[in-house]
Scaffold this motif. Structure first.
Motif, mmCIF file in Angstrom:
data_model
loop_
_atom_site.group_PDB
_atom_site.id
_atom_site.type_symbol
_atom_site.label_atom_id
_atom_site.label_comp_id
_atom_site.label_asym_id
_atom_site.label_seq_id
_atom_site.Cartn_x
_atom_site.Cartn_y
_atom_site.Cartn_z
ATOM 1 N N SER A 158 4.700 84.125 -32.055
ATOM 2 C CA SER A 158 3.093 84.113 -31.800
ATOM 3 C C SER A 158 2.461 82.968 -31.812
ATOM 4 C CB SER A 158 2.535 85.163 -32.360
ATOM 5 O OG SER A 158 2.708 84.883 -33.988
ATOM 6 N N VAL A 159 2.565 81.917 -32.620
ATOM 7 C CA VAL A 159 1.877 80.845 -32.682
ATOM 8 C C VAL A 159 3.078 79.587 -32.593
ATOM 9 C CG1 VAL A 159 0.381 79.278 -33.964
ATOM 10 C CG2 VAL A 159 0.086 81.778 -33.895
ATOM 11 N N THR A 160 2.996 78.728 -31.825
ATOM 12 C CA THR A 160 3.809 77.569 -31.415
ATOM 13 C C THR A 160 3.061 76.455 -31.958
ATOM 14 O OG1 THR A 160 5.070 78.576 -29.472
ATOM 15 C CG2 THR A 160 5.245 76.104 -29.584
ATOM 16 N N THR A 161 3.724 75.301 -32.530
ATOM 17 C CA THR A 161 3.214 74.296 -33.224
ATOM 18 C C THR A 161 4.141 73.200 -32.533
ATOM 19 O OG1 THR A 161 4.596 74.462 -35.165
ATOM 20 C CG2 THR A 161 2.396 75.029 -35.094
ATOM 21 N N ILE A 162 3.138 72.140 -32.067
ATOM 22 C CA ILE A 162 3.757 70.923 -31.350
ATOM 23 C C ILE A 162 3.349 69.867 -32.242
ATOM 24 C CG2 ILE A 162 4.033 71.999 -29.040
ATOM 25 C CD1 ILE A 162 1.567 70.353 -28.426
ATOM 26 N N ALA A 163 4.343 68.785 -32.393
ATOM 27 C CA ALA A 163 3.821 67.548 -32.957
ATOM 28 C C ALA A 163 2.552 66.863 -32.304
ATOM 29 C CB ALA A 163 4.851 66.584 -33.315
ATOM 30 N N ILE A 164 1.803 66.270 -32.898
ATOM 31 C CA ILE A 164 0.733 65.674 -31.945
ATOM 32 C C ILE A 164 1.298 64.324 -31.187
ATOM 33 C CG2 ILE A 164 -1.502 64.243 -32.180
ATOM 34 C CD1 ILE A 164 -1.939 65.650 -34.785
ATOM 35 N N PRO A 165 1.117 64.306 -29.940
ATOM 36 C CA PRO A 165 1.837 63.548 -29.101
ATOM 37 C C PRO A 165 1.402 61.981 -29.562
ATOM 38 C CG PRO A 165 0.641 64.927 -27.659
ATOM 39 C CD PRO A 165 0.299 65.246 -29.100
ATOM 40 N N GLU A 166 2.479 61.315 -29.386
ATOM 41 C CA GLU A 166 2.160 59.820 -30.318
ATOM 42 C C GLU A 166 1.097 58.899 -29.308
ATOM 43 O OE1 GLU A 166 4.847 55.800 -31.130
ATOM 44 O OE2 GLU A 166 5.779 57.427 -30.525
ATOM 45 N N GLY A 167 0.175 58.271 -29.868
ATOM 46 C CA GLY A 167 -0.919 57.548 -29.317
ATOM 47 C C GLY A 167 -2.135 58.352 -28.932
ATOM 48 N N TYR A 168 -2.177 59.691 -29.141
ATOM 49 C CA TYR A 168 -3.348 60.416 -28.290
ATOM 50 C C TYR A 168 -4.180 60.985 -29.784
ATOM 51 C CZ TYR A 168 -1.510 61.018 -23.829
ATOM 52 O OH TYR A 168 -0.969 60.795 -22.553
ATOM 53 N N ASN A 169 -5.294 61.132 -29.377
ATOM 54 C CA ASN A 169 -6.095 61.744 -30.472
ATOM 55 C C ASN A 169 -6.112 63.165 -30.305
ATOM 56 O OD1 ASN A 169 -8.532 62.932 -31.473
ATOM 57 N ND2 ASN A 169 -9.535 60.976 -31.953
ATOM 58 N N LEU B 242 0.129 82.561 -28.211
ATOM 59 C CA LEU B 242 0.226 83.803 -27.059
ATOM 60 C C LEU B 242 0.882 84.875 -27.577
ATOM 61 C CD1 LEU B 242 1.882 81.285 -24.274
ATOM 62 C CD2 LEU B 242 -0.408 82.032 -24.366
ATOM 63 N N MET B 243 -0.092 85.736 -27.926
ATOM 64 C CA MET B 243 0.336 86.852 -28.595
ATOM 65 C C MET B 243 -0.552 88.159 -27.931
ATOM 66 S SD MET B 243 -1.863 86.167 -32.252
ATOM 67 C CE MET B 243 -1.792 84.229 -31.844
ATOM 68 N N GLY B 244 0.152 89.702 -28.321
ATOM 69 C CA GLY B 244 -0.222 90.742 -27.661
ATOM 70 C C GLY B 244 -0.609 90.592 -26.128
ATOM 71 N N TYR B 245 -1.892 90.924 -26.125
ATOM 72 C CA TYR B 245 -2.484 90.965 -24.612
ATOM 73 C C TYR B 245 -2.175 89.494 -23.756
ATOM 74 C CZ TYR B 245 -5.988 91.630 -20.789
ATOM 75 O OH TYR B 245 -6.583 91.912 -19.775
ATOM 76 N N ASN B 246 -2.345 88.563 -24.572
ATOM 77 C CA ASN B 246 -2.052 87.130 -23.874
ATOM 78 C C ASN B 246 -0.585 86.823 -23.769
ATOM 79 O OD1 ASN B 246 -4.664 86.672 -23.775
ATOM 80 N ND2 ASN B 246 -5.076 85.640 -25.739
ATOM 81 N N CYS B 247 0.339 87.717 -24.351
ATOM 82 C CA CYS B 247 1.591 87.162 -24.390
ATOM 83 C C CYS B 247 2.377 87.454 -22.746
ATOM 84 C CB CYS B 247 2.617 88.138 -25.451
ATOM 85 S SG CYS B 247 4.134 87.509 -25.486
ATOM 86 N N GLU B 248 2.173 86.501 -22.002
ATOM 87 C CA GLU B 248 2.423 86.723 -20.494
ATOM 88 C C GLU B 248 3.053 85.316 -20.104
ATOM 89 O OE1 GLU B 248 3.053 89.398 -19.144
ATOM 90 O OE2 GLU B 248 1.690 90.741 -20.075
ATOM 91 N N LYS B 249 3.908 85.162 -19.290
ATOM 92 C CA LYS B 249 4.476 83.768 -18.723
ATOM 93 C C LYS B 249 3.390 83.281 -17.911
ATOM 94 C CE LYS B 249 9.384 84.879 -18.957
ATOM 95 N NZ LYS B 249 10.490 84.912 -18.271
ATOM 96 N N THR B 250 2.749 83.910 -17.179
ATOM 97 C CA THR B 250 1.389 83.307 -16.603
ATOM 98 C C THR B 250 0.349 82.793 -17.384
ATOM 99 O OG1 THR B 250 0.364 85.444 -16.655
ATOM 100 C CG2 THR B 250 1.682 85.000 -14.363
#
Length: 429
Positions: A357-368, A400-408
């Motif tokens: 339901s909740v995906t975490t990504i490492a903060i992109p290098e060089g970005y705030n 992306l969970m519940g009602y929001n869990c769509e590929k679109t």
């Protein structure tokens, strides 16, 4: 403006008095005088903001919660209100209880919904099963373990922490060793640690707790409906969740269930729970779980919130748990591929430990990361968030969970991220 308001009130009083005649006017004069004085005594004028209609923006809530609410649930919440002690309300509460038993996969009679967010259920669980001076063991691998540890300390428990960095998890061997050492009456673990995006394994931990006469408390606020959990089969003694994530109801209600082991502990206390509002002695009666013929007034429950929760449980029952778990897993996998195609790194390396339901990504290098999220909000009306607690400045989170869990919706999120990466400044370092 204020002086004009007062003058108008005096004028209205005078006009009302003039409309009366004879003895009625004489009797009404003191009342009108008091009315005039009370109106004239107001020294703080109505705030300008309260004289404008309410406006809220339309946003895509693709963060860790709350998520967007389906029209069907919004409509249920907008139904005419009824009394919180009416027979029809009790029937709705009974429906909610049965719905929670289904989503928790439990036959526990002591199953209710708290009048409050997930924190209310968190405090209810600790306040009712732990007494001052008793030992509590908390698995801390994100913010929710930290919260439970603080709650238990505030009510006088002797708290012991097992600590891992965000994204870390505890082996059953580590847990049993800590339980043997600290001899807790309660062990807490977060199933869906949304601050790090981890879905913690649960199998076998309930058996360890039973072996050592310890209650097993599990937080599923971020995972319920998105990842499998089986309260009875996995020997979980106390389980709770929140309404606003994969269940898709507005925030404000929190399902919770206690099995017989937990009930024996909390109803054979030497001291009263520190909270009256969260005292299960009263809440069990309010929800018709104590076997008494009459339900007595304890507090005024959130009637409209219960309407919404019942409808959200109905939607999940119609879809089926297995189908909901499958959908969240598929959409999450689709999102993972898109993120990797953008050159982004997923924070949890083991796919099997990622919270669907909740995906975490490492903060992109060089970005705030704050600039990235601000850009996405401004240009796409879309919420994504940074880390929370121990994971702050480590991750960005997409929900992306519940009602929001769509590929679109995953496509929309990926497009917004790509746009932000293209247009936000990247440091030279």
């Amino acid at each position: 403006m204020q002086r004009a308001l007062f003058s108008r009130s005096a004028l209205l009083a005078q006009q009302a008095a003039a409309a009366l005649d004879g003895p009625l006017a004489a009797r009404s004069a003191p009342l009108l005088l008091r009315l005039d004085r009370s109106m004239s005594s107001v020294s703080i004028p109505p705030p300008a903001c309260m004289l404008r209609p309410l406006e809220t923006p339309l946003r895509y809530l693709f963060g860790p919660g709350p998520s967007n609410v389906p029209p069907r649930i919004l409509a249920a919440q907008g139904r005419p209100i009824i009394g919180h002690l009416h027979p029809e309300m009790y029937e709705i509460m009974n429906d909610i209880k049965r719905g929670i038993q289904y989503i928790f996969q439990t036959e526990n009679n002591m199953t209710i919904a708290m009048s409050g967010s997930g924190h209310a259920a968190m405090e209810c669980a600790v306040f009712n099963t732990v007494e001052p001076g008793e030992s509590v063991l908390v698995g801390v691998n994100g913010i929710w373990g930290e919260r439970v540890a603080e709650i238990a300390e505030r009510m006088g428990a002797n708290v012991h922490r097992m600590v891992k960095a965000p994204g870390g998890y505890f082996s059953n061997k580590e847990i049993e060793k800590a339980v043997e050492k600290h001899k807790p009456v309660l062990f807490f673990l977060t199933h869906g640690e949304s601050s790090a995006g981890l879905c913690h394994p649960v199998d076998g931990i309930g058996d360890i707790c039973r072996k050592h006469n310890c209650l097993f408390l599990v937080d599923t606020v971020a995972s319920l409906g998105a990842a499998p959990i089986f309260m009875d089969k996995q020997n979980i003694d106390i389980l709770y969740t929140g309404s606003q994530k994969a269940l898709n109801a507005p925030p404000g209600t929190a399902p919770i269930s206690f099995n017989d082991r937990a009930c024996h502990k909390m109803f054979n206390r030497k001291t009263k729970p520190v909270s009256y509002l969260f005292d299960m002695t009263y809440l069990s009666n309010y929800w018709g779980c104590d076997g008494q013929p009459a339900r007595l007034y304890h507090h005024t429950g959130p009637v409209s919130g219960f309407f919404a929760l019942r409808e959200s449980l109905a939607i999940l029952a119609e879809r089926g748990l297995e189908e909901s778990w499958k959908k969240h897993k598929e959409v999450a996998a689709y999102l993972y591929r898109g993120l990797e195609d953008l050159g982004l790194k997923l924070f949890i390396p083991d796919r099997d430990l990622r919270l669907p339901s909740v995906t975490t990504i490492a903060i992109p290098e060089g970005y705030n990361w704050r600039e990235l999220l601000a850009y996405i909000m401004k240009h796409h009306q879309m919420e994504m968030t940074g880390g929370l607690g121990p994971s702050m400045d480590m991750v960005m989170r997409i929900g992306l969970m519940g009602y929001n869990c769509e590929k679109t919706n995953a496509d929309m999120a990926l497009h917004a991220l790509a746009d932000a990466l293209k247009n936000c400044k990247k440091s030279k370092a």
